[in-house]
Design a protein around this motif. Structure first.
Motif, PDB file in Angstrom:
ATOM      1  N   LYS A 268       0.824  -1.208   0.000  1.00 30.46           N
ATOM      2  CA  LYS A 268       0.000   0.000   0.000  1.00 30.46           C
ATOM      3  C   LYS A 268       0.859   1.259   0.000  1.00 30.46           C
ATOM      4  O   LYS A 268       0.611   2.207  -0.750  1.00 30.46           O
ATOM      5  CB  LYS A 268      -0.933  -0.007   1.210  1.00 30.46           C
ATOM      6  N   TYR A 272       1.912   3.944  -3.308  1.00 28.85           N
ATOM      7  CA  TYR A 272       1.784   5.409  -3.183  1.00 28.85           C
ATOM      8  C   TYR A 272       3.063   6.098  -3.641  1.00 28.85           C
ATOM      9  O   TYR A 272       3.013   7.049  -4.432  1.00 28.85           O
ATOM     10  CB  TYR A 272       1.473   5.796  -1.739  1.00 28.85           C
ATOM     11  N   TRP A 275       3.532   5.825  -7.384  1.00 27.09           N
ATOM     12  CA  TRP A 275       2.684   6.784  -8.106  1.00 27.09           C
ATOM     13  C   TRP A 275       3.217   8.209  -7.969  1.00 27.09           C
ATOM     14  O   TRP A 275       3.286   8.939  -8.959  1.00 27.09           O
ATOM     15  CB  TRP A 275       1.250   6.712  -7.558  1.00 27.09           C
ATOM     16  N   LEU A 638      -2.425   6.797   4.416  1.00 22.58           N
ATOM     17  CA  LEU A 638      -1.945   7.619   3.305  1.00 22.58           C
ATOM     18  C   LEU A 638      -3.055   8.430   2.643  1.00 22.58           C
ATOM     19  O   LEU A 638      -2.800   9.101   1.641  1.00 22.58           O
ATOM     20  CB  LEU A 638      -1.303   6.714   2.252  1.00 22.58           C
ATOM     21  N   TYR A 642      -2.475  11.195  -0.518  1.00 22.34           N
ATOM     22  CA  TYR A 642      -3.094  11.129  -1.836  1.00 22.34           C
ATOM     23  C   TYR A 642      -3.946  12.361  -2.100  1.00 22.34           C
ATOM     24  O   TYR A 642      -3.893  12.954  -3.185  1.00 22.34           O
ATOM     25  CB  TYR A 642      -3.978   9.877  -1.936  1.00 22.34           C
ATOM     26  N   ILE A 696      -4.084   2.363  -6.909  1.00 20.95           N
ATOM     27  CA  ILE A 696      -4.269   3.557  -6.089  1.00 20.95           C
ATOM     28  C   ILE A 696      -5.743   3.798  -5.768  1.00 20.95           C
ATOM     29  O   ILE A 696      -6.110   4.850  -5.243  1.00 20.95           O
ATOM     30  CB  ILE A 696      -3.659   4.801  -6.761  1.00 20.95           C
TER      31      ILE A 696
END
Length: 886
Positions: A268, A272, A275, A638, A642, A696
């Motif tokens: 996970k 992030y 990305w 997170l 994001y 995501i």
């Protein structure tokens, strides 16, 4: 023990034992080994740590409450032991009230729950050859040294099954399950073990115990200090390596060790940072083009004919403009806007149009290439079939499953928390609540607009501008500028306050919805929060870009808000500059606020905690106690990271036509953001429970929606907010006969032709200015882009032919620009597949080899067993038909 574990059924959560049958943790003293990750015997690894305050030393609760809390905790720990976990308790070195319960999962427990959770584990080393990229030699310059962080060995994997244990690649039982997987399994058990039963309703899970204060913390351990390697030779000191090679500021231009991040923190967090790194790399191209367009505007601003006319004392100096508000505003000279017009030439140029078209295509390239990159990571990190196999139902959902329904597919009964009618009612309530809060945001925006309208009168009276005013400050501090800046600051403050409220509201609504899985929960929360944030952050920008100054009427007949406030006009330099100001204040203020909230506050809290601990004791502190004094990561993990980046993505794409430098600022911010987030995770926060993630999540369709909307907003900004289309119409049609008097196409005379003439005797008493009129002139000029027939014309103050030409050109431009960009984006999406052929081949080959491997091993076992049976049968037949004489 193995028989007990085989009978574990997750929804039952064990039973509540009687007081005399309660199992208690082992007790052990700290062995003065600060970096130890094991129980006192040095053999059993610590997979999780629970922290509670000794009830006998609590003074803040009633005695009966303390007894109840102690009972629940004891039952919970006893059920953990009944589920196969091993517990060891140690009193705190620094605070005798704190007790640390260390949790260890034995091999049998790990195997049982790895099968329950469908965790993929290695079968054999991969024999697929990896092709080196043509740019491998270049990227090697920016990669982490492989001698420091060794590349992870690739394996063929399959969901774990105990009956096929011999098929899996087990070199040693202690290393077969890595620390991240062990923590995931233990957290899965902790989230589903019961601690009380009330009115036939079972209460369970570590989250509820944390919320009620029975436990103060629950977390997996970091493996070492970030400042130096572990003193334990068996510890790989991955946290130290991550800090030195990833989180340290010196690595700002290095590529991230994504496989190592994924190994330590889970998929996970890994996805992030993958990305964010990919987005940052793509911003390099956008930033280069944006800077090029900005420099083009700077180089061509001196050749800007219409700006020269504004600044020319013989042209702009002789043009007297009508007041922009009722009574208190005065007449003003067009040359006051000289500085604004020069700045506008930089942003409102042909380069801006090119950049807006480029960004419309760039955003599609970014999303398409990210899909390919994401597909590669899904294969490499074994999450291709994650959602179908591994994700478990949320404990909160399971607890409410009290109704029985028939499954249409399996034709078997299953438990659900609500009926179809109940689900419909929940969705209706949640949707209504979302719309209510969005309307509340819009109401706050309207309040700020009313502030703009009312305070503009105050600034107009205070910062009065006379026709012959020559003070330097009046070049920059106009009433419109003062109103815009103060309104932007107030808007930013309101946005930050509303964010705090909407976070609570979105969580409450999502909890009421009761999503089935954690992914469903996060996607639902993401959608709500983004809707709130979208309206909250962007509404003021949409107002300035598309509404402000568009419906103001003319001096003889102005438009009023609420029958009282005269609709505000744009700054004399145009609304484009005001939009740029608004974006700069919100984006800059947001970046500063987020860094204070996310980085500075945890650092200060940890600094105070370390100072207080050092003042109390000079003793050696164990690893679990050091981690306890770090900051918790929070339930949403997170999510805010994001959200911050996607909001920035919206600013970069939605309004980029007004500010070409936005991608450059975003690039600089993101380069720092990657290292700040890494530093924060590695040094200031407890280790997160590693979690699986396939992609995501809901952020992908949100960005796709922003990309579609960005094409429309940028086309409309160029058409309606900038002055580009009126200038082009004048250049090609109205500068030459039959409408113009110039012999060739030119921009000369543009200013004079676009400022309509108004007779000052036509002012109504309600709007007639107090200030006297100087000279013998009887007319003043209306604002920019208000193309009307002059006084005395048979259609006086009505829109002229130039206006309708401009409107037609604007609509045509929007349609052409949108269709061209959408067509190019469609071609790009078609040409670039979401999953590369190389990745597809890898996935197919892994499935084939995995099935072949498991099938062949099963056949070997069958043949071996059948061979033994056949030998016995043959021996039996021989003995039956053998002559008795023998």
């Amino acid at each position: 023990l193995v028989l007990e574990l085989n009978q574990v059924i997750i929804p039952t959560y064990g039973t509540v034992p009687d007081q005399q049958n309660l199992h208690t943790p082992e007790w052990a003293d700290f062995d003065d080994k600060p970096d130890s990750l094991f129980f006192s015997d040095g053999q059993r690894r610590i997979d999780f740590v629970l922290v509670y305050e000794d009830e006998s030393k609590k003074m803040t609760h009633k005695r009966s409450d303390r007894r109840k809390q102690k009972r629940k905790r004891q039952v919970y720990e006893s059920n953990l032991i009944n589920n196969g976990l091993q517990l060891e308790a140690t009193r705190s070195v620094l605070d005798e009230k704190l007790i640390f319960v260390k949790v260890h999962a034995p091999w049998e427990v790990l195997c049982t729950y790895a099968e329950v959770m469908h965790i993929k584990l290695p079968l054999q080393p991969s024999d697929l050859k990896t092709r080196d990229s043509a740019f491998n030699w270049f990227s090697r310059l920016f990669r982490v040294d492989e001698n420091i962080i060794k590349p992870e060995q690739e394996f063929f994997t399959a969901p774990f099954q105990k009956e096929h244990l011999s098929n899996f690649y087990i070199q040693h039982k202690d290393t077969f399950f890595n620390p991240a997987t062990r923590s995931r399994i233990v957290h899965f058990i902790l989230s589903r073990v019961e601690y009380a039963t009330k009115n036939n309703v079972k209460k369970f899970g570590i989250n509820k115990l944390l919320d009620t204060g029975i436990y103060k913390a629950a977390f997996p351990l970091h493996d070492s200090s970030f400042r130096h390697p572990s003193t334990d030779p068996d510890c790989p000191s991955e946290r130290y390596l991550l800090y030195r090679e990833w989180a340290h500021p010196k690595n700002i231009f290095k590529l991230q060790p994504l496989d190592f991040i994924r190994k330590y923190y889970g998929e996970k967090i890994g996805i992030y940072f993958a990305w964010l790194g990919f987005y940052t790399n793509m911003l390099i191209v956008a930033a280069v083009v944006g800077v090029g367009c900005f420099l083009y505007g700077c180089l061509t601003k001196d050749n800007c004919t219409w700006s020269q006319e504004v600044c020319d004392p013989n042209i702009g100096g002789n043009i007297i403009m009508c007041p922009q508000c009722d009574k208190v505003c005065t007449y003003w000279n067009l040359t006051i806007t000289c500085e604004s017009s020069k700045k506008l030439c930089i942003f409102d140029s042909f380069g801006t149009l090119v950049f807006a078209v480029f960004m419309g295509i760039w955003v599609t390239l970014f999303l398409e290439f990210w899909k390919r990159r994401q597909a590669e990571l899904e294969y490499e990190w074994d999450t291709v079939e994650y959602l179908e196999q591994e994700e478990q139902v949320r404990p909160e959902y399971e607890a409410q499953c009290t109704r029985v329904v028939m499954n249409e597919i399996t034709q078997q009964e299953e438990h659900v928390p609500y009926t179809a009618c109940g689900k419909c009612l929940r969705m209706t309530f949640c949707t209504s609540a979302i719309f209510f809060w969005i309307l509340l945001i819009i109401a706050s925006v309207i309040g700020i607009i009313v502030y703009r309208l009312s305070v503009f009168l105050v600034f107009s009276a205070t910062l009065s501008q006379h026709i012959n005013g020559t003070e330097a400050i009046r070049k920059y501090l106009t009433p419109q500028t003062a109103t815009s800046v103060t309104a932007s600051l107030i808007s930013f403050i309101v946005i930050m306050v509303l964010n705090i409220i909407y976070e609570k509201v979105a969580i409450l609504i999502t909890d009421f919805e009761l999503p089935r899985t954690q992914t469903d929960y996060e996607n639902s929360l993401t959608t709500k929060m983004f809707l709130f944030q979208f309206v909250n952050y962007y509404s003021s920008c949409f107002y300035i870009a598309f509404f402000k100054g568009k419906f103001v009427g003319h001096p003889g007949n102005p438009v009023y808000w609420l029958g009282k406030y005269r609709n505000e006009e744009c700054d004399p330099g145009g609304c484009l500059l005001e939009l740029t100001t608004q974006l700069a204040i919100i984006v800059g203020g947001k970046a500063i606020w987020n860094n204070i909230q996310e980085v500075l506050l945890p650092w200060v809290k940890n600094l105070i905690g370390r100072y207080c601990a050092a003042a109390r004791s000079e003793k050696i502190v164990p690893r679990w106690e050091q981690d306890y004094h770090l900051q918790p990561i929070g339930k949403l993990g997170l999510f805010y990271e994001y959200l911050e980046m996607v909001i920035q993505f919206g600013f970069v794409t939605l309004f980029v036509a007004s500010f070409p430098l936005a991608p450059l600022l975003a690039l600089i911010n993101n380069m720092l953001e990657i290292r700040l987030d890494a530093w924060k995770l590695t040094t200031q926060f407890r280790r997160m429970v590693p979690q699986k993630a396939q992609d995501i999540g809901a952020w992908q369709p949100i960005m796709q929606g922003i990309a579609i909307l960005a094409v429309v907003t940028n086309a409309m900004i160029i058409a309606f907010t900038s002055d580009m289309i009126p200038r082009l119409v004048y250049y090609w049609s109205f500068s030459v006969p039959p409408y113009g008097s110039h012999s060739s196409h030119t921009m000369k005379g543009y200013i004079n032709s676009t400022l309509s003439v108004f007779n000052i005797t036509d002012f109504k008493n309600a709007s007639k200015p107090f200030s006297p009129w100087f000279g013998n002139r009887t007319t003043c000029r209306q604002v920019y882009r208000d193309l009307r027939y002059p006084a005395g014309h048979q259609h006086q103050y009505e829109h002229n032919i130039y206006y309708w030409h401009v409107i037609a050109a604007k609509l045509a431009f929007i349609i052409v620009m949108e269709h061209v960009i959408y067509f190019v984006n469609f071609i790009i999406s078609y040409v670039i597949p979401d999953v590369s052929e190389k990745t597809k081949s890898k996935v197919k080959r892994e499935k084939y080899l995995t099935q072949k491997l498991l099938h062949e091993n099963d056949l070997k076992v069958v043949k071996k067993n059948m061979g033994k049976i056949a030998d016995k049968i043959i021996k039996g037949v021989d003995s039956t038909f053998r002559p008795k004489a023998e």
